[in-house]
Design an enzyme around this catalytic site. Structure first.
Site, mmCIF file in Angstrom:
data_model
loop_
_atom_site.group_PDB
_atom_site.id
_atom_site.type_symbol
_atom_site.label_atom_id
_atom_site.label_comp_id
_atom_site.label_asym_id
_atom_site.label_seq_id
_atom_site.Cartn_x
_atom_site.Cartn_y
_atom_site.Cartn_z
ATOM 1 N N ARG A 30 12.023 -4.802 12.273
ATOM 2 C CA ARG A 30 11.091 -4.567 13.357
ATOM 3 C C ARG A 30 10.695 -5.875 14.023
ATOM 4 N NH1 ARG A 30 6.491 -0.747 10.832
ATOM 5 N NH2 ARG A 30 5.346 -2.602 11.479
ATOM 6 N N LYS A 86 0.814 -1.214 0.000
ATOM 7 C CA LYS A 86 0.000 0.000 0.000
ATOM 8 C C LYS A 86 0.851 1.269 0.000
ATOM 9 C CE LYS A 86 -2.496 0.357 3.685
ATOM 10 N NZ LYS A 86 -2.068 1.565 4.426
ATOM 11 N N ARG A 118 -1.192 -10.199 13.229
ATOM 12 C CA ARG A 118 -1.637 -8.901 12.695
ATOM 13 C C ARG A 118 -2.600 -9.101 11.532
ATOM 14 N NH1 ARG A 118 3.797 -6.220 11.093
ATOM 15 N NH2 ARG A 118 2.511 -4.494 10.361
ATOM 16 N N ARG A 133 11.753 -7.480 5.409
ATOM 17 C CA ARG A 133 11.709 -6.019 5.445
ATOM 18 C C ARG A 133 12.727 -5.449 6.416
ATOM 19 N NH1 ARG A 133 6.120 -2.737 6.298
ATOM 20 N NH2 ARG A 133 6.227 -3.601 8.409
#
Length: 220
Positions: free
Chosen positions: A165, A18, A176, A132
């Site tokens: 993270r 996104k 999540r 990531r």
């Protein structure tokens, strides 16, 4: 250029791409990107009354109520930017938020033109987020395979240290995603019934996904 009187909602699961699409849509179409995260940071940094209110909840470890977020959004849209449209990112995430947004847009005379939903499988998202990396200094995102830095562990932009993270590990990502699906299932049905929902494929290249979105925008 006239003031923006229409808006698009861009939404998808964490890791759906996104952010990449929002960046490209702003670049190609001149949309004003209104992201919930940016609104929070702006209000907290400027110590606005809404920022102080949100900070009070955050310091208690509580979720910021929807109406506080909605008020931040309304205040931002009331500025009346000169642009083709607003690109809303991060709000709504739930059905009650969608109903709040509807009221805000109606009050401000802004038309919700389309809701673009980036569809991506959970397995692919787990793989994506597992690779990531984020710069500690400037928050620029990288990916171990899809967008690696020129020098391992170092940000190309500012030379800061890259890290992963804690919430990007597979178990946390799946948790999540479960939350995302439970919250957004009613939202998807709501916008589908309203004739506003436009799913796009988030599993192809970012360029191809952008092309799909562009085809939708041509209708408006």
């Amino acid at each position: 250029m006239a003031k923006a009187n229409k808006a698009y909602v861009l939404f998808g699961a964490p890791g759906s791409g996104k952010g990449t699409q929002a960046e490209q849509l702003v670049k190609h179409y001149g949309f004003v990107h209104v992201a919930t995260g940016d609104l929070f940071r702006e209000n907290l940094k400027q110590n606005t009354p809404l920022g102080q209110l949100a900070k009070g909840y955050m310091e208690k470890g509580a979720l910021v109520p929807d109406d506080v977020t909605a008020r931040m959004l309304k205040e931002r849209l009331q500025r009346g930017d000169e642009a083709p449209a607003y690109l809303l990112d991060g709000f709504p995430r739930t059905l009650p938020q969608a109903q709040m947004l509807e009221e805000i847009l109606r009050e401000l005379g802004i038309r919700l033109a389309a809701v673009i939903f980036i569809q991506t499988s959970d397995d692919l998202i787990v793989r994506r987020l597992g690779g990531r990396l984020i710069c500690k200094a400037c928050q620029t995102p990288y990916h171990k395979t899809n967008r690696p830095p020129k020098k391992e562990g170092i940000c190309d932009r500012c030379g800061g240290e890259l890290y992963q993270r804690a919430d990007d590990n597979p178990d946390t990502v799946r948790a999540r995603l479960a939350t995302f699906h439970s919250q957004t299932a009613p939202l998807i049905e709501y916008y589908k019934k309203a004739g506003l929902l436009h799913p796009v494929n988030g599993e192809i290249s970012a360029e191809q996904t952008l092309q799909e979105i562009s085809e939708i925008l041509k209708k408006y």
